[in-house]
Design an enzyme around this catalytic site. Structure first.
Site, PDB file in Angstrom:
ATOM      1  N   ASP A 178      -2.780  10.439  64.830  1.00 51.00           N
ATOM      2  CA  ASP A 178      -2.127   9.502  63.888  1.00 51.00           C
ATOM      3  C   ASP A 178      -3.229   9.518  62.827  1.00 51.00           C
ATOM      4  O   ASP A 178      -3.800  10.540  62.276  1.00 51.00           O
ATOM      5  CB  ASP A 178      -1.463   8.443  64.262  1.00 51.00           C
ATOM      6  CG  ASP A 178      -1.033   7.585  63.329  1.00 51.00           C
ATOM      7  OD1 ASP A 178       0.399   7.855  63.271  1.00 51.00           O
ATOM      8  OD2 ASP A 178      -1.381   6.855  62.563  1.00 51.00           O
ATOM      9  N   TYR A 308      -2.570   3.602  54.154  1.00 46.94           N
ATOM     10  CA  TYR A 308      -1.431   4.380  53.682  1.00 46.94           C
ATOM     11  C   TYR A 308      -1.282   4.661  52.283  1.00 46.94           C
ATOM     12  O   TYR A 308      -1.141   5.646  51.727  1.00 46.94           O
ATOM     13  CB  TYR A 308       0.184   3.925  54.225  1.00 46.94           C
ATOM     14  CG  TYR A 308       0.364   4.171  55.898  1.00 46.94           C
ATOM     15  CD1 TYR A 308       1.148   5.297  55.896  1.00 46.94           C
ATOM     16  CD2 TYR A 308      -0.284   3.331  56.573  1.00 46.94           C
ATOM     17  CE1 TYR A 308       1.321   5.552  57.249  1.00 46.94           C
ATOM     18  CE2 TYR A 308       0.051   3.664  57.969  1.00 46.94           C
ATOM     19  CZ  TYR A 308       0.721   4.480  58.446  1.00 46.94           C
ATOM     20  OH  TYR A 308       0.929   4.954  59.664  1.00 46.94           O
ATOM     21  N   HIS A 359       3.680   9.907  71.054  1.00 50.40           N
ATOM     22  CA  HIS A 359       2.672   9.702  70.029  1.00 50.40           C
ATOM     23  C   HIS A 359       1.354   8.923  70.336  1.00 50.40           C
ATOM     24  O   HIS A 359       0.259   8.957  70.025  1.00 50.40           O
ATOM     25  CB  HIS A 359       3.510   8.945  68.687  1.00 50.40           C
ATOM     26  CG  HIS A 359       2.494   9.024  67.543  1.00 50.40           C
ATOM     27  ND1 HIS A 359       2.181  10.105  66.620  1.00 50.40           N
ATOM     28  CD2 HIS A 359       1.993   7.869  66.599  1.00 50.40           C
ATOM     29  CE1 HIS A 359       1.703   9.587  65.593  1.00 50.40           C
ATOM     30  NE2 HIS A 359       1.312   8.179  65.621  1.00 50.40           N
TER      31      HIS A 359
END
Length: 382
Positions: A178, A308, A359
């Site tokens: 990630d 982000y 994930h």
């Protein structure tokens, strides 16, 4: 500031405030027969919140986490929390592991002993690691972040400084998934001289591939990636759009409501893991709530979203990575990378498709991930 030992101790007042909020939840109305397709399922969430309020024991989990050797260090005005566990072998290889969102350093709790003490798990003591697991700035106990510009590349520079200047390692290994994958790749791109190799469980969203206009030269696997990932972004990417554009607006709700925070996080654990639609298949309630608590008690729901925004607006381009790279692909993960693209952009020396897992690999299937990491770095030990 020098490195200081760190122990978690959340004030009683924080836990009392949390209990009050969990006692006074205002639930939204829902459409009939609504399930997970519109977001977190209310039935599941209500059961989780009841467990959180009546049975979950934070002090017990806090005591378990405090068994880890934890530290804090101020670098460039940023307080960085990290775990540093020494390996039990003849010559442990230093390994820095970087987590992502919406997990935390808790992602690697299970895998740390498998890497520091492989003999205890049926492995070879010569494959042991000194394991360093930092909390990304703005996440968990690396809290208090107020500066802009903290993107993957910036975090990679902090990690280089942490490993060399503060921990004294001249050469080390790195791994992550990630956000941790991005940080690890920037670390390898800008500091190849420091790294023996890198290990990744994903290659992130490959924006450059999605943006290709003339697709005549692409392989079938790359075309499939574009179709699947474009559809995934359309169906699942709302969180990414919000956190990349208006993280501050989102922060008010997640910071004020523990139920809102839990709903925001568990939806991703269900959608991105290999749990087959049942969170209990991959995670216990205590695991999920401990991760949520790390965000809640440190007040980092908002600051963790900011990376982000930074990665969208301030991240420099990434070139070819020459450092030897191992990739473990887990079938339940999202946006599975096309191998041909990876081999054109990274020095891929190992590529393994794992039998299961998603994930949150180190939480879901730590044994197979630990084995792949040990085997990949075996040849790079000096």
């Amino acid at each position: 500031m020098s490195i200081e030992r760190f122990q978690i101790h959340v004030p009683d007042s924080v836990l009392e405030d949390l209990k009050y909020r969990l006692d006074h939840v205002r639930w939204p109305d829902l459409l009939e027969d609504s399930d997970w397709e519109r977001g977190s399922d209310r039935g599941y969430l209500q059961k989780l919140i009841t467990y959180w309020r009546d049975q979950f024991d934070w002090r017990a989990r806090e005591a378990v986490l405090n068994r880890l050797s934890q530290f804090r260090c101020n670098m460039d005005g940023v307080d960085v929390h990290f775990v540093h566990e020494r390996g039990k072998g003849p010559k442990p290889l230093p390994l820095i592991l970087t987590h992502g969102w919406p997990d935390s350093y808790l992602r690697y709790e299970k895998i740390i002993p498998m890497l520091t003490d492989p003999a205890r798990y049926g492995g070879n003591p010569e494959d042991s690691f000194d394991v360093i697991v930092p909390s990304v700035p703005g996440f968990g106990f690396s809290n208090g972040l107020t500066r802009a510009g903290v993107n993957n590349a910036y975090v990679a520079e902090l990690w280089a400084k942490l490993m060399t200047e503060h921990l004294g390692y001249s050469k080390f290994a790195a791994a992550g998934g990630d956000i941790g994958s991005g940080v690890t790749r920037y670390l390898a791109f800008h500091h190849p001289e420091l790294l023996t190799g890198i290990h990744l469980t994903d290659i992130g969203i490959i924006r450059s591939l999605l943006a290709v206009q003339d697709k005549t030269g692409l392989t079938e696997e790359e075309l499939l990636y574009i179709r699947n990932t474009s559809q995934w972004i359309a169906d699942e990417g709302g969180y990414m759009s919000i956190q990349s554009t208006r993280p501050q607006t989102l922060a008010y709700g997640l910071t004020d409501s523990p139920v809102g925070l839990a709903a925001w996080i568990i939806e991703k654990f269900r959608a991105w893991s290999d749990c087959k639609g049942d969170l209990r298949h991959s995670f216990s309630e205590d695991e999920l709530l401990t991760n949520i608590m790390i965000y809640w008690v440190t007040n980092t729901a908002g600051s963790s979203s900011n990376i982000y925004y930074e990665n969208t607006h301030t991240l420099p381009p990434l070139g070819y990575i020459e450092v030897p790279t191992g990739v473990a692909v887990f079938p339940g993960d999202v946006a599975l990378p096309p191998r041909e693209w990876a081999e054109r952009n990274l020095n891929i020396t190992s590529w393994n498709t794992m039998p299961r897992g998603g994930h949150f690999t180190a939480m879901e299937d730590p044994e197979s991930l630990a084995k792949d990491i040990r085997e990949f770095f075996r040849s790079s030990r000096v």
